[in-house]
Scaffold this motif. Sequence first.
Motif, PDB file in Angstrom:
ATOM      1  N   LYS A  27      53.225   3.838  76.369  1.00  0.00           N
ATOM      2  CA  LYS A  27      54.239   3.224  77.235  1.00  0.00           C
ATOM      3  C   LYS A  27      54.030   1.712  77.323  1.00  0.00           C
ATOM      4  CE  LYS A  27      55.349   6.852  80.580  1.00  0.00           C
ATOM      5  NZ  LYS A  27      55.302   7.220  82.006  1.00  0.00           N
ATOM      6  N   HIS A  70      56.626  -1.170  76.565  1.00  0.00           N
ATOM      7  CA  HIS A  70      57.086  -1.865  77.781  1.00  0.00           C
ATOM      8  C   HIS A  70      56.722  -3.354  77.754  1.00  0.00           C
ATOM      9  CE1 HIS A  70      58.596  -2.089  81.765  1.00  0.00           C
ATOM     10  NE2 HIS A  70      57.459  -2.136  82.392  1.00  0.00           N
ATOM     11  N   GLU A  94      60.515  -5.068  74.720  1.00  0.00           N
ATOM     12  CA  GLU A  94      61.701  -4.600  75.463  1.00  0.00           C
ATOM     13  C   GLU A  94      62.911  -5.470  75.159  1.00  0.00           C
ATOM     14  OE1 GLU A  94      60.919  -4.056  79.648  1.00  0.00           O
ATOM     15  OE2 GLU A  94      60.869  -1.915  79.152  1.00  0.00           O
ATOM     16  N   ARG A 148      66.225  -4.230  73.393  1.00  0.00           N
ATOM     17  CA  ARG A 148      67.504  -4.353  74.100  1.00  0.00           C
ATOM     18  C   ARG A 148      68.526  -5.054  73.205  1.00  0.00           C
ATOM     19  NH1 ARG A 148      65.399  -5.716  78.957  1.00  0.00           N
ATOM     20  NH2 ARG A 148      65.293  -7.888  78.298  1.00  0.00           N
ATOM     21  N   ARG A 170      67.219   2.280  72.476  1.00  0.00           N
ATOM     22  CA  ARG A 170      66.990   2.783  73.836  1.00  0.00           C
ATOM     23  C   ARG A 170      65.629   3.463  73.904  1.00  0.00           C
ATOM     24  NH1 ARG A 170      67.201   3.622  78.868  1.00  0.00           N
ATOM     25  NH2 ARG A 170      67.511   5.712  79.688  1.00  0.00           N
ATOM     26  N   VAL A 171      64.873   3.125  74.932  1.00  0.00           N
ATOM     27  CA  VAL A 171      63.550   3.732  75.109  1.00  0.00           C
ATOM     28  C   VAL A 171      63.539   4.504  76.423  1.00  0.00           C
ATOM     29  CG1 VAL A 171      61.079   3.279  75.322  1.00  0.00           C
ATOM     30  CG2 VAL A 171      62.477   1.826  73.859  1.00  0.00           C
ATOM     31  N   SER A 172      63.123   5.758  76.380  1.00  0.00           N
ATOM     32  CA  SER A 172      62.991   6.563  77.598  1.00  0.00           C
ATOM     33  C   SER A 172      61.522   6.882  77.801  1.00  0.00           C
ATOM     34  CB  SER A 172      63.769   7.869  77.485  1.00  0.00           C
ATOM     35  OG  SER A 172      65.122   7.590  77.249  1.00  0.00           O
ATOM     36  N   TYR A 173      61.083   6.704  79.030  1.00  0.00           N
ATOM     37  CA  TYR A 173      59.668   6.907  79.348  1.00  0.00           C
ATOM     38  C   TYR A 173      59.508   8.222  80.093  1.00  0.00           C
ATOM     39  CZ  TYR A 173      59.643   1.916  78.313  1.00  0.00           C
ATOM     40  OH  TYR A 173      59.791   0.689  77.715  1.00  0.00           O
TER      41      TYR A 173
END
Lengths: 686, 803
Positions: free
Chosen positions: A131, A135, A140, A144, A149-152
């Motif tokens: 992460k 992050h 990021e 963007r 798209r990043v999902s944590y």
Amino acid sequence: MIPSDLVNTLNDIRAAYMEATGKLPEIASFRSLMGTSSTLPAAVREILAVMEHRHLKRPCDGRVTVAVIGSSGHGKTTILDEMFPGLSERGWLVTDVTDTTSQSLRIEYAPDGSPALEEVEVRSWDVEQIKELLHLPAVEEQNRNDNIRVSYLEDAVIVDGTEARFSDADLGQFRFPRRLRLQPFSEPFSVPAERSSERAFIRALTVKEQSSALSAGPVLKQGGETYDALQLRAVVKDVRLRDRFENIRRWSGRPDEEVARLTFVDTPGLAVQGSAKDEVLRHCLEKKSSQIALQLWKDDELDFIVHLVLCGRQSDFAELWKAIECECGPAELADLQDRMIVAVNGMNIYFTNRDLKKKYEDPETARREGDHFATTLLDNVLQKMSPRGRVRPARVCFLDSASIVETLTTGQYADAYQKYRPIMERWLEPGGVGHTTLKELDLLESFRDNVDPLCDPEDRGQGHLVRQLQQVVEEQGPALLLKKHLCKTGLLRGLEGLQEILSSYYDDEGRMTREATQQALGACLAFLDRNDLDGVERFARDHLDSRIEEIVPRRDPPDGWVQESFFALCDLIKENVLFHGEAAPDVQGSFARYFDGQARTWAQDWGYADAQLAPPDKGFANSADLVTHCLRLHARDVLYLLLVEERVAGVEQGDDDREQVDEVLRILEHARRRAAAACAEYGVGV
Amino acid sequence: MRATKQPAKAGVYQFIVLPNTGIQICRGFPVTPDAQRSIDELFKAANRAAQEFESHEVVRLVREHVACNRELEASGWVACDTNEFVFWRMTRAGAEVHLDLVVDTRNGAGAQLGNKIPVQVGNGLFRRRTRLADIFVERHESARNEIGTLIMDFGNSGSSFVFSRNGAGPLQAHVVQPTNPFDPRYNERSETERNILKSNMIVLRVGPRTEEAPWIVLGKRSEELIRDHPLSTYLYAPKKYVRHWPDHLRAPEPTMKFRGILGQRDGLHPMLHFVRHTLDEMMQHVLASLANPHGTSDEPEFYPQVARLMCTYPLTWRESDRRLFQEMMEDVASRLLVHEDHVREQFKVELICSEPVAVAAFVLWETFFHFGTKNLALAASTLGNTKGTNELRMLVVDIGGGSTDIACVDIGWNVQQFDDSVDVTFKLLESMRFNRAGDRLSHLLAAALREHLALKYGLTESLDFRIESRNPAFTRGYKRLAVSRIAELAEHAKAALSSSDGTWTLEPADELDLLHCFEPLLDDTGNAGTPGNLEDRVRRGPRFSLDRATFQEWVEHDRQSLETNGEPGFMDIFFYLEELRQSLREKNRDPHLVVLSGRSTRLPFIRTMAARRLGLPPHRVRTLADILPDSLKLQGHENMDKLAVVCGAQRFRFGDHIRFSALADAPIFNRYIGTVRETPTGLKLNRVLIRPGDSCPRTIDVEVPPARDIRIGHAFREDGTAQVVANLSNHSHTKAHKVSLDVLDDYSIQMPSHEDVVCSEWVPGGNDIVVDNFHDTGRIDGEPDGFLRRIVLKNREAWHRDA
């Protein structure tokens, strides 16, 4: 290199701490205290949490890690390839391509013939580390911008590039899915023996192949999850390998058991550029190399550092330095220089690069632009390594690679260096070009010792580096281990904290003292209400403040005037408390004894005992005002601490209980003394 | 205007200015002696020249507003050219005459490098012109340049600046006293008002062309002008409007007309444009006052080459707001700052630290500096660490005008033995922001004043600027005047309640003055329905007289409830502190010291209430004035509750032997986070989605039913009071949606744009950018209607008393 006694001491202290904390719950009076106190459970929780530190989970084995850190393209893998020919033969050190993946190789010792030599273990980052990589602000922002798209999730990170904006040319090269799940391994992956030398497997882990030569299928399966090569590039933290250390042993001349305590870590190159081959992970993988080094630092796995810089190129270490400062604070780097060796790779460049040659062949150029060492070592490396100015590493070594020299000169290494030797020797002569810089950097003797090994085709300066490393480990290793296992883990602080906690409830022989103290405090401070802390302010203002003014001498103060002023304040408080408390004389006696003991502790803890404030009439005109200010605040603190001194009720104690406490206290005191003695012996400030 | 081709008269003096240094003024400029003309003749000629400009509207504006002494015997103002912005007048004192010169260095002739503008006066019949002086527009590089860093604290109510030239130590940098070119009362302003520039703005003059810079008035003077010119464009607390509006949320972005006291520009303009103009003007003020600190220099004392611009920011700002502000400052810098090439390469705008961290740095630096490196244990113990360790947990409660920032900072230090320098690290343990602060206290006072007028005079007419008055004569101008006056009185009340007296009474003269703002509503008998002489009526009572205890009761009643739709009041800040204390205690991280900053913390009960809620004795809760003994306080200490931010930021970066660095926050959540529901005892978490200790960031899925709003909030305890941090609104009336939210930390939430669901981040206290800002709207007590009125009426007898 690391004395066994020291390792034993560290392990004994650890064991003592475990024993003491293990015995506490068995003590009835302590259990009662835990049940009635409002603050004790949190304090004990913190003490027990010390053992959660990763370095305390198992005994210290006296091993130290040596991380080799250098920028991409500075020849690190080539050098390691020659230092560890066994690994080279197995294909783990890839020198034919430069686009390699970012993970570290941990190289540990295993004796000849040992089955462990075949063991290879692949370890992943944990989900927090994955992460953290995704992050990073720069990652990021780039994701963007590209609409990645990043999902944590709780146990994984999803990188979804299905809607991403990539050029058609890039998309045409994509071989992996555009939606990837990055999940850590549930446990380290032990590479089956038949695959540990399999070229395709090794290359899938270590090289970013061209898309045409790439297989996008699963490379390994672990904990029910399959991982393709792209996923592995993101999640793999390191690969653990064993090696016979044949060169290391030969060069060091030390017994095998000593050499066995060294673990070499080949870290990925600094200042790596992004690669389109990383597809939807291109932005995060661009940062992975420096993130690996940072994580190693945060995990305290960088005991000693060999910073390898190619001659004539600049060091990129400052980037890592800044990142560490930002994460851990500058204090973390305080002793880094003492544990660092700068290894200048490619000594041959001094003799083959036209610009560098000009510097020592033309004294006028050297005078005008600085000699070759001033440029390549001082300017390019030592002054670039840290944002805080010039670095003074423990050693500076010069080394070279046989394969490079022989490719460049199309001759034998020994022949080339036979020609270089006289030039190097001239640099060492007073008046020789380079002599001034070597002298300024205090490297004359060191370089003199370096010349022979450099010219030796069996050593090439690499052996010299290993020997220098051993010396540094000998010099700094014990202090390092003490700091690492005793200080940074919080073990010493835990020991002292536990002693402090116990001493506030028990005397030196394990007898509960709290009740008498509580009664005395309750009686003597009856004029204050612990639920109305404004009372502290009112009492201090009405009865103490005006007299505090008179305590501090303004002219000709005696030595120790600051501490004396504090003790005068304590007397003033005691007198007032006894006067207003109107307790019975014996209770007053108990109170006075407790108070006097506390006053001595406060003087120490609050900085009065060691205060070095210049007197008001000798240099610091306002020091009396400052001390008066301190006394006013501390008068309130004294009352406050006495008032809120914890009340615990109804705790009984039998003889057995007292003996149990006494034993714990003895264990702790013995451990603390051993720790203090070891720290004193190796110069570790605590 | 073009440079004159006439040769300069020998001996004619020059006023030398640099372009882009604001409105440059030189008062008392010596007139070049002229053997052929007497003083009287010159003065008469000046007066004749001025008559020509009597009705010139820009000259009239200059006459009324420029910062020149009105007490002096002076001619009228003259424009050097009717199309330019260069003006002069002649003053006479005894046998001498002088000039007051005014040059706009951003527009027209004063902005053109190398320009020489003659200041001349005609001679009666034959119009022979006498050259009195020249104004020369010099290149920046010709002036003495000082390269340095400008540090800025852009505050809601006031802004402050420090210029630190390269190589200067922490104590050598000085607080900039921005000179206000449009302040005729400039010489009445106190030292405090000079150190801190009030952030309010009003447009003085604006032309139709966008490339022409408007004249903006800032500072105390802007407040006075807002009162007198309610129809002009103005902003109270422009900082509140710094907000990033993503494309899908553009619709609700507030806009305003662009109208000056003189002139206007077509159409509506986003509020952010006015914030930009304010920042522009602030920078001009700073440059002007560094180049010409007293408005009397006939040449620039130096030009500040700003190699680095450092700004602090409130915790209230989201990442996107911070980025926006940084871009705005970069934009300002690119337009106004002149750099040599090597400085331009290095130049950057840096958001150095949050405001509470700057305050913490200030406290720590001042303490460590005075105690010295060898006595840090003593220093730390006075700050509350009684354990003798190199650490400190400082809770900073910064109650500003518009927002309260709370930050618990874990501070550690390490002394480098070889040079006695100290490395200090800061790590944010906890933080929280409320859109409730000093303005809320003013709002309570304003509501009470309003109520006093209603009770005593039956003046119940709404002051909301948007609502048409029942009495057409009670125009918006009257309302504006009344609101300004009420706001001013509220500020006086706060100051009086903060002083040792602890009481405030509305004096009859002030009450009468206030009543004049309602003139159309009062019949000639002095009341909107009650006969009697107005002055008598004022004197007769009841009187408005407030003490601290009564005010404190109001504050204590201002809390979250069903009535407020769950929005917190001022008191909720203290309830939050209580919850925070429990949370920190459970982690064995009690703060050693609480530092109160911001002007509102001068109210003594703020400290008492904070101490009680935090379970600390009063001496562990200190205002900035209590940190050091008086004899060690540095210049400007009386304003440290405001200047600590800018001075702290300066120490943070240029702390000399005390070096600060901020460590990254631990990547874990400290709160329970989930959906929120109303309960009779306030907002609670409904479904917990994230727990303390979970690693951040985290992506969570939330189902939003059609045409519904779902609020996301956080709380210290699973069943504790929740604070809303985001609102999800499903605009579809038919479709439910499951949306993924990225929860970045305890109070930052992001959602990718969605066809139907809109996610707006929320700040406790309300997201409306005009929370408690009744100055701009006239809406006193409108959130919800009558809420504050009901609070102040609870103890009416204590403050609305018979004389």
